[in-house]
Motif scaffolding. Structure first.
Motif, PDB file in Angstrom:
ATOM      1  N   LEU A   1      35.424  46.552  40.474  1.00  0.00           N
ATOM      2  CA  LEU A   1      34.996  47.160  41.615  1.00  0.00           C
ATOM      3  C   LEU A   1      34.881  48.346  41.319  1.00  0.00           C
ATOM      4  CD1 LEU A   1      36.645  45.657  44.666  1.00  0.00           C
ATOM      5  CD2 LEU A   1      34.283  45.457  43.892  1.00  0.00           C
TER       6      LEU A   1
ATOM      7  N   ASP B   1      41.831  41.157  32.521  1.00  0.00           N
ATOM      8  CA  ASP B   1      40.532  41.529  33.466  1.00  0.00           C
ATOM      9  C   ASP B   1      41.264  42.261  34.977  1.00  0.00           C
ATOM     10  OD1 ASP B   1      38.385  38.900  32.782  1.00  0.00           O
ATOM     11  OD2 ASP B   1      38.633  40.878  31.861  1.00  0.00           O
ATOM     12  N   GLY B   2      40.598  43.245  35.255  1.00  0.00           N
ATOM     13  CA  GLY B   2      40.780  43.837  36.491  1.00  0.00           C
ATOM     14  C   GLY B   2      39.814  43.403  37.617  1.00  0.00           C
ATOM     15  N   ALA B   3      39.729  44.468  38.778  1.00  0.00           N
ATOM     16  CA  ALA B   3      38.995  43.941  39.685  1.00  0.00           C
ATOM     17  C   ALA B   3      37.318  44.091  39.549  1.00  0.00           C
ATOM     18  CB  ALA B   3      39.464  44.681  40.960  1.00  0.00           C
TER      19      ALA B   3
ATOM     20  N   ARG C   1      35.493  51.328  46.495  1.00  0.00           N
ATOM     21  CA  ARG C   1      36.002  50.191  47.040  1.00  0.00           C
ATOM     22  C   ARG C   1      37.405  49.730  46.754  1.00  0.00           C
ATOM     23  NH1 ARG C   1      30.457  46.654  46.406  1.00  0.00           N
ATOM     24  NH2 ARG C   1      31.748  44.859  46.901  1.00  0.00           N
ATOM     25  N   MET C   2      37.834  49.810  45.605  1.00  0.00           N
ATOM     26  CA  MET C   2      39.210  49.434  45.443  1.00  0.00           C
ATOM     27  C   MET C   2      40.159  50.334  46.202  1.00  0.00           C
ATOM     28  SD  MET C   2      39.883  47.340  42.351  1.00  0.00           S
ATOM     29  CE  MET C   2      41.608  48.142  42.128  1.00  0.00           C
TER      30      MET C   2
ATOM     31  N   LEU D   1      45.799  47.707  32.314  1.00  0.00           N
ATOM     32  CA  LEU D   1      45.072  46.450  32.198  1.00  0.00           C
ATOM     33  C   LEU D   1      44.139  46.493  30.710  1.00  0.00           C
ATOM     34  CD1 LEU D   1      43.083  46.128  35.744  1.00  0.00           C
ATOM     35  CD2 LEU D   1      44.394  44.633  34.733  1.00  0.00           C
TER      36      LEU D   1
END
Lengths: 66, 193, 738
Positions: B120, B116-118, B124-125, B110
């Motif tokens: 998180l 952009d990633g998550a 949680r990922m 990324l």
């Protein structure tokens, strides 16, 4: 008290009475216990849905899905 | 029930960055024909290329690419396995890799892509990935058109020959396991946990 | 509008103004105190992420600290606020209390809990005339068996005692439960989440928020219900009261209170030879520290948690030295500016010391030492380093100052939840006699606080649980059972240890009765009975054999704990803990493969049928009397958290040590050769507890869930509808309804 980790929430009496009736059938010791239990479950589900959306965003960012 | 022109389609699947491109290379070297379009060029994250087919991303709208896939291997990321129609037979090689390594590798990719990633926290990922992996493996277990084999990425790097033989057996023989191992290069194993 | 989170009643306006003024003055003080206090948080929190030593086939925990200074300040502020609102609350309570006591049959109810007292032994010793006080109680009142819970374990049974409900309503099904994402064990009764924000100050790291400690036991204890009617309760060392409940009364926390290392009790063995490190396979707690010889004496340290204030995660230590005394077999311990006399083969008194975290900030601990040998090979045992009740590092009582009050009354006492150190006896670091000395020492401490409560609480409820019967029977059953595998090749040196314990408990009953008047109802009860534990049943090995569980690489057994060796993609059922079996369910477990609905239903039925009547090939005896699906024995909002299948072993059998921690051993059946030779995690019908009542009961079909409603009805309070139990006294027709 000053260092309490609880917050108050105000709800309509009619809703409270409905919740009270349901909680008694469910075997909860109090309306509060019932409310806390369902709120915890709902919050977890929302978080899960939000997290899944965030992961989908990651997969898109990596170019693997549209 | 395979008709001569409807041999099972070989699918290489898994989470992004779990070794799917490597497996595609191994299958090609072993003698299996790949279904790719070369649209995503090789880069730092995959120096030897991605071996992908862009049309796979639009399977839900248009699955016609499957007509050319019989007996060949195509990469389908885990999320898109649900979109595959049940009127074909699939042999899925499902790559497994430690989630912490997968996340690191995804993060690096990324960053290089500048996307952009998550956003998180890792735990949680992982929770989402674990659940989704469980769901998709369960889905394949219950759906008749799927047969699947899980291959561990680390085991593949450490003992490529035995893993290659396992894959060959799963696919009904016909590949050359020794040749398959030629593409495995321990240098490619970055993000080791 | 209705408020749905209950707090103290709002004080009147004029009082608010005064409080505001006082509040401002306090803010400055608070700012300084807060920094000091929160400094004690957190490094122990670094242990939160690991399933820390499980000292009792059960819980491991991280520890969260509230600085002892903050504890005292909080208590002072609370007391001050309480003082201001006292008149209003006093009137309110008096009104409610009077209403309740109008219907009361007695002024006070006392419950003397003797954990694990076994009916067959009680009855035998009654016949033999060894238990005169219990005999008298039986004659004046009643004696009957007290039905227990599925499974018959202390955390489950005492939670049912407290709430009057089955486990489906209070959410405690075992010592441990599993995380559905990782399959790792978690403590079932308390969850601890660390401080989320820190600030760095040079080489110090200050936590800004408190760790959150949540009680996982749900529903509501009967003492809370009493409190709502203005009736006071003293609740001492009842299991699963950590963190402490808040109610009108006093409470001292029990099972699951950690030591200062954040474990359920890590003892220390000091030696001048051998290897440092964990003393066993890490599941049951003990650590060996190699001491430094200094001429005639030795030098060493008491291990503590990591320093929460240091950015470099250094471990806190309290150094000490031991020098031989002038007389043979004596020594002097020098620690934290004190000199303590030690004598070989005797326990010292409690020793208090401080871990220095930063200038002016320290954490208080207590330990007892047992010198085994001074000269020649040095050997000394120390109990786990425990929270000092006088200045507790975290609240272990309600109100927070109650533990300090008790410490001032009677001196320091064991605060650890599982205080009797069974691991050290198992590891042969302690002798049987030393263990008994420790257990009875704790028993004496408990007796003092119990009698203090009896003296001070003249109306309401006084409940106190004594753990010595349970721990002593666990460790000494082998001496009472001639055929026990653990006794093979050993001399029977403690044949009468259990009998002597029963006699001692009877004396306690006698001393208790002497202190009570006619206005008090007394119950003497146990939460479950006891049986010999001779043979282990490895449930995971059974599941593997039958094809329900598969290990990675298709191996046939594994030494990896916590199910780490399991191939989840091919596993349909697994065992963890003492209670039973979980289905690897799709949509629930993160790598579940069994679909909910019909597939799961059929699998559960299949397992239940196959398990029932499982036979031990060595003896041709039945090992599993019955297996039940959880819906058959639980009902309530939390049934989903329970194991899917509960396994009821026949007496003599229990789940294996390996299977309980998620290993898979080679043998389905094996002898239990450990010192832990008695147990009660068998079919509940075979291990009821006992119930003696000073008032004749109207019903002797008693179950532990009936205790709460019985006590409520005696004190004139209506039993709430959510309770599953009913009073053992017939209704008096004064407006109560059940």
């Amino acid at each position: 008290m000053i260092f309490s980790n609880k917050k108050k929430v105000a709800i309509d009496k009619s809703l409270y009475d409905r919740l009270k009736a349901v909680s008694e059938v469910g075997g909860y010791s109090s309306v509060d216990e019932f409310i806390v239990h369902i709120l915890e479950r709902e919050a977890a589900q929302f978080e899960e849905a939000q997290d899944e959306e965030a992961v989908a965003k990651q997969l898109r960012g990596l170019g693997y899905i549209e | 029930m395979d008709s001569p022109c409807r041999s099972p389609i070989v699918i290489v699947s898994g989470l992004p960055r779990s070794g799917t491109s490597l497996m595609m290379q191994m299958l090609e070297r072993g003698g299996l024909s790949l279904l790719t379009d070369g649209l995503r060029a090789a880069d730092e994250d995959n120096p030897r290329g991605y071996f992908e087919l862009e049309a796979v991303k639009k399977t839900r709208e248009d699955a016609s690419w499957l007509n050319a896939a019989s007996g060949r291997s195509v990469k389908v990321i885990y999320k898109l396995l649900y979109d595959l129609p049940d009127d074909h037979k699939y042999r899925v090689i499902f790559m497994r890799r430690g989630l912490d390594e997968v996340l690191s590798s995804q993060a690096a990719m990324l960053k290089r892509r500048g996307t952009d990633g998550a956003a998180l926290p890792p735990d949680r990922m992982m929770r989402v990935f674990e659940k989704q992996l469980g769901d998709v493996l369960g889905y394949m277990s219950e759906t008749a058109c799927f047969e699947y084999l899980e291959v561990d990425y680390k085991q593949l790097i450490d003992d490529a020959l035995s893993q290659a033989k396992m894959v060959n057996t799963f696919l009904g023989g016909g590949l050359d396991p020794q040749k398959m191992t030629e593409v495995v290069d321990a240098d490619l194993y970055r993000q080791r946990a | 509008m209705r408020t749905c989170i209950v707090n103290e009643p709002e004080p009147a306006d004029s009082q608010r103004v005064t409080q505001l003024y006082v509040g401002c003055v306090l803010i400055v003080v608070l700012a300084c105190i807060w920094l000091r206090a929160t400094a004690s948080h957190g490094a122990l929190v670094s242990r939160l992420d690991h399933p820390v030593r499980i000292a009792y086939i059960g819980p491991g925990a991280g520890i969260a600290l509230v600085g002892s200074f903050l504890v005292v300040l909080t208590a002072l502020v609370s007391a001050f606020m309480a003082m201001l609102t006292w008149p209003l609350r006093r009137v309110w309570r008096a009104l409610r209390g009077r209403r309740a006591l109008r219907n009361a049959r007695v002024r006070r109810v006392v419950v003397l809990g003797l954990d694990g007292l076994e009916p067959s032994l009680v009855e035998q010793y009654l016949r033999e005339g060894r238990l005169p006080h219990l005999a008298q109680l039986q004659e004046l009142g009643s004696y009957c068996h007290l039905g227990t819970t599925w499974p018959p374990l202390s955390p489950v049974a005492w939670s049912s005692f407290a709430t009057g409900t089955n486990p489906g309503k209070h959410n405690i099904f075992d010592f441990i439960s599993r995380d559905v994402r990782t399959y790792l064990p978690t403590m079932s009764s308390v969850s601890i989440a660390g401080p989320r924000r820190n600030v760095k100050l040079g080489r110090y790291n200050l936590p800004l928020t408190k760790p959150a400690i949540t009680m996982m036991r749900k529903s509501k204890p009967f003492w809370n219900v009493l409190g709502e009617s203005g009736i006071f309760s003293a609740v001492l060392r009842v299991p699963i009261t950590f963190p402490p409940d808040r109610f009108h009364g006093v409470q001292l926390s029990a099972m699951c209170v950690p030591d200062l290392l954040g474990t359920q009790g890590t003892f220390i063995h000091y030696s001048d030879r051998g290897d440092a490190g964990p003393m066993n396979d890490g599941d049951l707690g003990g650590e060996q520290i190699i001491v430094e010889r200094t001429g005639q004496g030795i030098r060493s340290y008491l291990p503590g948690p990591t320093n929460p204030l240091a950015a470099n995660n250094e471990t806190l230590k309290v150094p000490f030295s031991v020098l031989p005394g002038s007389a043979e077999g004596t020594a002097t311990l020098r620690v934290d500016g004190q000199e303590i006399a030690l004598r070989e083969n005797f326990f010292s008194d409690w020793v208090r010391f401080s871990y220095k975290m930063a200038p002016g900030m320290s954490m208080k601990g207590i330990s007892r030492f047992y010198l085994k040998q001074m000269n020649g090979q040095f050997s000394m045992y120390s109990t786990a380093v425990q929270i000092d009740p006088d200045r507790p590092a975290m609240p272990i009582s309600h109100p927070t100052v109650y533990s300090s009050y008790l410490a001032r009354q009677q001196g320091p006492f064991a605060t650890l939840g599982l205080a009797e150190d069974t691991s050290s006896l198992s590891d042969e670091v302690m002798t049987e006699d030393a263990f008994l000395a420790q257990a009875y020492g704790i028993h004496e401490e408990r007796t003092k606080m119990f009698f203090d409560a009896l003296e001070k609480v003249r109306g309401g409820a006084v409940i106190c649980v004594f753990d010595a019967p349970d721990r002593i029977q666990h460790m000494f059953w082998r001496f009472s059972d001639r055929a026990h595998p653990a006794l093979r090749g050993r001399e029977n040196t403690h044949r009468d240890a259990i009998r002597d314990m029963y006699v001692r408990m009877d004396k306690l009953v006698g001393e208790t009765v002497r202190q009570l008047g006619d206005d008090t109802a007394l119950f003497v009860m146990s939460d479950h009975g006891f049986k010999s534990f001779r043979r282990c049943v490895d449930l995971n090995a059974w599941l593997l054999e039958k094809g329900y569980l598969r290990l990675s690489g298709d191996v046939k057994h594994t030494d990896e704990s916590y199910l780490k060796g399991v191939d989840w993609s091919r596993t349909r059922a697994y065992a963890l803990g003492l209670a039973g079996i979980y289905i690897n369910q799709q949509g629930r477990e993160s790598q579940g493969i069994v679909a909910d609905g019909r597939e799961k239903d059929e699998l559960v039925t299949e397992l239940v049928e196959q398990l029932a009547g499982l036979t031990d090939p060595e003896s041709a005896k039945i090992a599993v009397r019955q297996a039940v699906r959880r819906e058959e024995v639980y009902r309530g909002p939390y049934v989903d958290a329970a194991p899917d299948i509960l396994v009821g072993y026949d007496p003599g059998y229990r789940v294996s040590w390996e299977s309980a921690v998620g290993k898979v051993s080679q043998h389905l059946f094996a002898d239990n050769t450990k010192a832990w030779s008695g147990d009660h995690c068998v079919h509940p019908e075979t291990v009821p507890g006992v119930l003696f009542s000073s008032l004749p009961l109207d019903s002797t079909a008693a179950n532990i869930v009936d205790m709460g409603p019985t006590i409520l009805s005696l004190l004139g309070v209506e039993t709430p509808k959510y309770m599953d139990g009913t009073s053992l006294f017939a209704q008096t027709g004064s407006g109560e309804s059940n």
